[in-house]
Design an enzyme around this catalytic site. Structure first.
Site, PDB file in Angstrom:
ATOM      1  N   SER A 151       0.856  -1.187   0.000  1.00  0.00           N
ATOM      2  CA  SER A 151       0.000   0.000   0.000  1.00  0.00           C
ATOM      3  C   SER A 151       0.889   1.232   0.000  1.00  0.00           C
ATOM      4  CB  SER A 151      -0.871   0.002   1.260  1.00  0.00           C
ATOM      5  OG  SER A 151      -1.517   1.249   1.433  1.00  0.00           O
ATOM      6  N   TYR A 164      -2.046   0.454  10.928  1.00  0.00           N
ATOM      7  CA  TYR A 164      -2.212   0.020   9.538  1.00  0.00           C
ATOM      8  C   TYR A 164      -0.951   0.334   8.742  1.00  0.00           C
ATOM      9  CZ  TYR A 164      -3.750  -0.382   4.745  1.00  0.00           C
ATOM     10  OH  TYR A 164      -3.837  -0.724   3.413  1.00  0.00           O
TER      11      TYR A 164
END
Length: 263
Positions: A151, A164
């Site tokens: 990501s 995260y």
């Protein structure tokens, strides 16, 4: 854990087999469709058997498809599922570690520890379990390719993204470690790191809250098919070419916190 066999179809000579985790939605599902279009046999993994069945039904006219229903967080179930593969699916040429999620968007001092566990267990430990179950066959054959779906959050940390972002930074560190350790065996290892992709991601992150509805408004986000196309590009390069690390953003996104939106 339960598994579902595809109908017995004779393997086409020379076809490769790819295992995709998180194949029931978003990037995983789009990648399954792209690979099927390109004649790659599929092992589709996910927690929702009914969705696996539907995707299998859609794709089995093009390629051989086998489904595995398990949760990557469950180490025992992961190893048992991969061990259960029938003979014509046991040789895995391509591994797409796509399963991942985000839970919550909270400052560290009020973060939900259950959310933290879910993100670390799926994004980091789940990736490791699946990889550990498959890599030995690749090292034995001295061939194979692994794509880890990271990501843009693995490239920078943004407010309230603490755990995260940490999990996705870990994915990149693991990817680099894999590439180093597997280099003597000729195995390709790389990471594709998307920015904002319009999937169920935000619905999961905000736990069904209406905040999720606004995430992709006012600009054109990446679509799962965009990333699937890039994944296929990475696995279709010549033997001497490895896409080691790629950051992919929608044109409107300059960083995790800078997005050009229309009014």
């Amino acid at each position: 854990m339960n598994t579902k066999n595809s109908p017995l179809v004779e393997n086409k000579e020379g076809r490769k087999t790819a295992l995709i985790t998180g194949a029931t939605s978003g990037i995983g599902r789009a990648t399954a469709h792209e690979f099927a279009k390109q004649g790659i046999n599929l092992i589709l993994c996910g927690r929702r058997q009914e969705r696996l069945d539907a995707i299998q039904h859609d794709l089995e006219k093009q390629v051989d498809v086998h489904t595995l229903n398990f949760d990557v967080r469950d180490k025992k179930a992961t190893f048992e599922a991969i061990e259960s593969l029938p003979e014509n699916f046991k040789t895995i040429d391509i591994l797409i570690n796509n399963a991942g999620n985000a839970h919550g968007l909270d400052p560290i001092q009020t973060g939900d520890t259950d959310d933290w566990d879910a993100m670390m267990d799926i994004n980091v430990k789940g990736l490791l379990y699946v990889s550990r179950a498959i890599i030995p066959q690749m090292t034995e054959r001295q061939t194979g390719q692994i794509i880890n779906i990271g990501s843009s959050a693995g490239k920078e940390v943004y407010p309230k993204g603490n755990v995260y972002c940490a999990s996705k930074h870990a994915v990149l560190a693991i990817t680099e470690g894999m590439r180093i350790d597997l280099n003597p065996f000729g195995i390709k290892v790389g990471a594709i790191n998307p920015g904002l992709v319009e999937t169920e991601f935000s619905q999961v992150r905000f736990k069904g809250d209406t905040l999720a509805d606004n995430v992709y408004k006012g600009f054109k986000a990446l679509q799962p098919e965009d990333i699937a196309d890039i994944i296929y590009f990475a696995i279709s390069r010549p033997a001497h070419v490895n896409i080691a690390d790629m950051l992919v953003l929608p044109t409107a996104q300059a960083s995790s916190t800078i997005i050009k939106k229309t009014n």
